[in-house]
Design an enzyme around this catalytic site. Sequence first.
Site, PDB file in Angstrom:
ATOM      1  N   ASP A  73       0.815  -1.224   0.000  1.00 19.55           N
ATOM      2  CA  ASP A  73       0.000   0.000   0.000  1.00 19.55           C
ATOM      3  C   ASP A  73       0.844   1.267   0.000  1.00 19.55           C
ATOM      4  OD1 ASP A  73      -2.290  -1.525   0.013  1.00 19.55           O
ATOM      5  OD2 ASP A  73      -2.594  -1.375   2.180  1.00 19.55           O
ATOM      6  N   GLU A 104       1.260  -1.359   5.395  1.00 15.95           N
ATOM      7  CA  GLU A 104      -0.085  -1.756   4.994  1.00 15.95           C
ATOM      8  C   GLU A 104      -1.052  -0.743   5.590  1.00 15.95           C
ATOM      9  OE1 GLU A 104      -3.093  -4.216   3.242  1.00 15.95           O
ATOM     10  OE2 GLU A 104      -0.945  -3.909   2.909  1.00 15.95           O
ATOM     11  N   LYS A 106      -4.981   0.160   6.458  1.00 14.21           N
ATOM     12  CA  LYS A 106      -6.312  -0.406   6.669  1.00 14.21           C
ATOM     13  C   LYS A 106      -7.198   0.609   7.380  1.00 14.21           C
ATOM     14  CE  LYS A 106      -5.707  -4.611   5.029  1.00 14.21           C
ATOM     15  NZ  LYS A 106      -6.449  -5.054   3.814  1.00 14.21           N
TER      16      LYS A 106
END
Length: 241
Positions: A73, A104, A106
């Site tokens: 990401d 990452e 989220k």
Amino acid sequence: MSDWSLESILSGLHDDIERRLETVRSTIKHPGTKGDASETVWIDLFNKYLPSRYKADKAHVVDSKNNFSQQIDVVIYDRQYTPFIFHFEGQIIIPAESVYAVFEAKQSANLDHVKYAQEKVQSVRRLHRTSLPIPYAGGTYPPKPLIPIYGGLLTFESDWSPAIGNSLLTALKSEKGDGKLDFGCLAAHGYFHSSYDANDYTVHAGGKPATAFLFKLISQLQLSATVPMIDIQAYSSWLNN
């Protein structure tokens, strides 16, 4: 006397990030679009405030042996000394030698997302990296030791209660190898980073975590200094196939 306030400036930086992440979470319903928007918030933060030698993008990482990471990401990588970054049909592919950190992103922190971030980080750290001797006027320096690739998790909030507590720490400590997470920011709650004990973490709850996390990351990147001298010929060998 100046009307400027450093406290207000630093607080405003965090408030902007938290507000943008909260807006993404509350207004965008499509999961893929929501994920892309969250990643953009973090990438914009890094590209705006990290020194210009660094660049942040969503990307794959590749090594000279033709191994690829999973899609990451947020990759923070060198743009000053890295000779090539591939752009292919909207995808960015970065040589492993140029990577400083991978994250990452989220919406929230939970056990599954921590494990997924660990898997993503592991896919980058397991790549092969080259390092050539460095010529200078008086001779040649030996190859620079490979710098650590930092890994982490970026979220707006947490599914745990308390948001940053034993559940998070247990999940983080479950991985001590190539997938270990060094940093994380839960913008609505706090941030964490590896402590001096490699098997433990320091947690900071409350405050202005997005700004504090950014400063901590910058201080660690300063310690990494410069990426190693990449062996271009190791990559060009694939042209003969």
